[in-house]
Write a protein that holds these residues in place. Sequence first.
Motif, PDB file in Angstrom:
ATOM      1  N   ARG A  62      -0.900   5.452   7.111  1.00  0.00           N
ATOM      2  CA  ARG A  62      -1.177   4.999   5.749  1.00  0.00           C
ATOM      3  C   ARG A  62       0.098   4.403   5.176  1.00  0.00           C
ATOM      4  O   ARG A  62       1.203   4.843   5.491  1.00  0.00           O
ATOM      5  N   LEU A  63      -0.076   3.406   4.321  1.00  0.00           N
ATOM      6  CA  LEU A  63       1.080   2.689   3.780  1.00  0.00           C
ATOM      7  C   LEU A  63       1.859   3.555   2.797  1.00  0.00           C
ATOM      8  O   LEU A  63       1.300   4.101   1.849  1.00  0.00           O
ATOM      9  N   ILE A  64       3.158   3.679   3.031  1.00  0.00           N
ATOM     10  CA  ILE A  64       4.060   4.336   2.085  1.00  0.00           C
ATOM     11  C   ILE A  64       4.608   3.306   1.109  1.00  0.00           C
ATOM     12  O   ILE A  64       4.563   3.479  -0.112  1.00  0.00           O
ATOM     13  N   LYS A  65       5.101   2.209   1.661  1.00  0.00           N
ATOM     14  CA  LYS A  65       5.706   1.172   0.834  1.00  0.00           C
ATOM     15  C   LYS A  65       5.889  -0.105   1.655  1.00  0.00           C
ATOM     16  O   LYS A  65       6.062  -0.041   2.869  1.00  0.00           O
ATOM     17  N   THR A  66       5.838  -1.237   0.966  1.00  0.00           N
ATOM     18  CA  THR A  66       6.212  -2.513   1.571  1.00  0.00           C
ATOM     19  C   THR A  66       7.553  -2.922   0.993  1.00  0.00           C
ATOM     20  O   THR A  66       7.759  -2.844  -0.216  1.00  0.00           O
TER      21      THR A  66
END
Length: 224
Positions: free
Chosen positions: A135-139
């Motif tokens: 799952r995306l934490i940060k871009t």
Amino acid sequence: MSIKNWPATERPREKLLQQGVSALSDAELLAIFLRTGITGIDAVSLARQLLSQFGSLKSLLSANQQQFCAAKGLGEAKFVQLQAVLELSKRYLEQQIQRDTVFTDPATVKRYLQHAISHKQREEFLLLYLDSQHRLIKTESLFSGTIDASPVYPRIVVQHALAHNAAAVILAHNHPSGVAEPSRADRSITERLVQALMLVDIKVLDHFVVGDTDVISFAERGWL
């Protein structure tokens, strides 16, 4: 003739409602954004002139404030509107990939990256930090450079990935030339990053190269 006097099937707004947004040309979509033309020129004709003047839709959308506002029929208010529309699109797609496991839908990731960096006039290198469930934490935009290249330093990539407690990462960068085909340098830096991140138990899931109309995936090519 005013657009109001055109047949309903040819008016951009009515055409969108009846046939869907994908049925519209670049000029028709831009005309809806412009809303009105200028004296003696309807919105669609003005849109066509602007696309011809800038050379492409990408060039118009990525124009800086001075370039954009200098064009006839545009101005500061339209520039502000456009930046808001672009950012809304980017945030919408980012929220989509934040909601679910990123790698279950690579097509959404590609769309997000196109919105995020395809219009950039200089090369920009992004990292998508992922948790153990992908799952995306940060871009994060980590490097940007000249028109032809962005210097990428493995040590800095490792530092930032550890700082975000990432279990995996997705790499991405744009080609301002518009051609997405990865270069030898792209493949070389990817190998170096895979090796560097492997030492700290962080997996590189993919590297996307973003062009004007295409996004190339290293994983889909079998390079990762």
